[in-house]
Design a protein around this motif. Structure first.
Motif, PDB file in Angstrom:
ATOM      1  N   THR A  44       0.829  -1.204   0.000  1.00  0.00           N
ATOM      2  CA  THR A  44       0.000   0.000   0.000  1.00  0.00           C
ATOM      3  C   THR A  44       0.865   1.257   0.000  1.00  0.00           C
ATOM      4  O   THR A  44       0.600   2.213  -0.738  1.00  0.00           O
ATOM      5  N   LEU A  45       1.918   1.277   0.809  1.00  0.00           N
ATOM      6  CA  LEU A  45       2.809   2.436   0.852  1.00  0.00           C
ATOM      7  C   LEU A  45       3.514   2.654  -0.482  1.00  0.00           C
ATOM      8  O   LEU A  45       3.673   3.788  -0.935  1.00  0.00           O
ATOM      9  N   ARG A  48       0.953   4.104  -2.947  1.00  0.00           N
ATOM     10  CA  ARG A  48       0.671   5.515  -2.633  1.00  0.00           C
ATOM     11  C   ARG A  48       1.850   6.406  -2.993  1.00  0.00           C
ATOM     12  O   ARG A  48       1.675   7.519  -3.482  1.00  0.00           O
ATOM     13  N   ALA A  49       3.060   5.932  -2.742  1.00  0.00           N
ATOM     14  CA  ALA A  49       4.244   6.714  -3.111  1.00  0.00           C
ATOM     15  C   ALA A  49       4.337   6.858  -4.628  1.00  0.00           C
ATOM     16  O   ALA A  49       4.769   7.900  -5.135  1.00  0.00           O
TER      17      ALA A  49
END
Length: 97
Positions: A44-45, A48-49
């Motif tokens: 997820t990170l 999103r990044a």
């Protein structure tokens, strides 16, 4: 019709599944039973990044487009403002005739 039976979708799902299992296997020795949750959080990170540049580009596009749209709306805003002023002035200073 099941969309997951389409060749492109099923290939993407297989690759995602394989990648998540590999990440879980990599995280299992240091984290133990928390590995699946951490794998999902890391994915997820990363996603999103990866979306941050798209958000920056959208914000820049809105800023460059904003002056043009405010120029088009200026007459309508001035008209509404002058009408509002007239109504207020009529209430404060009613016509005496």
């Amino acid at each position: 019709m099941d969309l997951t039976s389409l060749p492109l979708v099923s290939t993407l799902l297989d690759l995602t599944h394989t990648g998540l299992l590999a990440l879980i296997a990599l995280l299992t020795p240091p984290t133990g039973p928390l590995a699946p949750a951490l794998a999902i959080a890391l994915v997820t990170l990363v996603v999103r990044a990866g979306l941050i540049p798209a958000g920056i580009a959208q914000a820049k596009a809105e800023q460059t487009r904003a002056p043009a749209s405010s120029e088009r709306c200026r007459p309508a805003r001035q008209t509404a403002w002058t009408l509002g002023q007239r109504l207020v002035l009529r209430r404060i200073y009613p016509a005496t005739s």
